[in-house]
Design an enzyme around this catalytic site. Structure first.
Site, short mmCIF file in Angstrom:
data_model
loop_
_atom_site.label_atom_id
_atom_site.label_comp_id
_atom_site.label_asym_id
_atom_site.label_seq_id
_atom_site.Cartn_x
_atom_site.Cartn_y
_atom_site.Cartn_z
N ASP A 243 0.84 -1.21 0.00
CA ASP A 243 0.00 0.00 0.00
C ASP A 243 0.87 1.25 0.00
OD1 ASP A 243 -2.08 -1.78 0.43
OD2 ASP A 243 -2.03 -1.49 2.61
N1 URA Z 1 -1.00 -5.92 4.06
C1 URA Z 1 -1.50 -4.67 4.04
O1 URA Z 1 -2.51 -4.40 4.64
N2 URA Z 1 -0.86 -3.74 3.33
C2 URA Z 1 0.29 -3.98 2.66
O2 URA Z 1 0.85 -3.09 2.03
C3 URA Z 1 0.79 -5.28 2.70
C4 URA Z 1 0.12 -6.22 3.42
#
Ligand code: URA
Length: 241
Positions: A109
């Protein structure tokens, strides 16, 4: 006079040059019949074309193609993990050499930090992002308050999300509100959603390991190339999962 085509090199030289081992060690590997070239047991002095021939070590493909690059990047907060962003925001690719063109393997993310693999090896990317190849991913998660034992148990045993139950996870609370979690799956915002479901929204999320790939020295925004051994072990992990 040697009649080899100019693109052919001694097998030992190619294997040593990609960092598999020293030339002497590589010779032992060849004598021990651990190296296969195009489906046949290799022999000392054999000449190979590193662009075309398929080389295996203990059955695992050796990625000797010099046109393939594999970067391990520590993604900073706020950077997008796609190859390009229509809104013009900074992407992981902007932090890496512009040539050859590379693509991130999977996603982090925008608000997640930590390790991400970026490569132009489409075959590896395909295999790693395929749902059947659940390479282990380890995260450090910061939440506001201590998580009670029951919450940790739920994370471990599996949490019902809107896209189904999560697989068992390895979870330990390193200190109040700081948790290390290891998962195999890679669903969208999975860790955030899991913690949300136990009433502990994530304040900070850092990926600290992908399979065997770890690097505590890489600072935010820094990157390095994978070593041949890392790549090899990574492949072995895929095969033995
Ligand atoms: N899980 C998440 O919630 N975000 C990420 O970026 C990776 C794993």
């Amino acid at each position: 006079m040697p009649t080899d085509k100019p693109t052919e090199e001694k097998l030992q030289k190619v294997l040593a040059s990609i960092g598999l081992a020293s030339r002497r060690m590589v010779e032992n590997y060849i004598l021990d019949e651990r190296i296969i070239v195009n489906g046949e047991i290799a022999h000392i002095g054999q000449r190979v074309n590193r662009h075309e021939d398929e080389l295996l070590f203990d059955g695992v493909p050796l990625r000797v193609r010099p046109d393939f690059v594999y970067y391990l990047l520590h993604k900073p907060l706020g950077v997008i993990s796609t190859a390009n962003d229509p809104q013009g925001r900074q992407t992981v690719v902007d932090l890496l050499p512009q040539k050859p063109r590379v693509y991130p393997v999977g996603r982090l993310d925008k608000d997640t930090e930590g390790l991400i693999l970026v490569t132009n090896d489409g075959d590896l990317t395909y295999r790693l992002t395929h749902p059947s190849h659940g390479v282990e991913k380890e995260y450090l998660v910061k939440v506001q308050t201590k998580i009670a034992r029951g919450g940790l148990r739920k994370l471990r045993e599996g949490i019902e999300l809107d896209d189904g139950l999560t697989s068992p996870a390895r979870v330990s609370q390193l200190q109040d509100g700081v948790v290390r979690i290891v998962i195999h799956e890679g669903r969208n915002r999975q860790v955030r959603r899991m913690f949300e479901m136990i009433g502990h929204p994530v304040e900070r999320l850092i990926r600290t390991r992908i399979g065997n790939l770890v690097d505590h020295a890489l600072q935010s925004g820094q990157w390095r190339e994978l070593t041949t051994m890392e790549l090899l072990h990574f492949e072995v992990e895929q095969i033995t999962e």
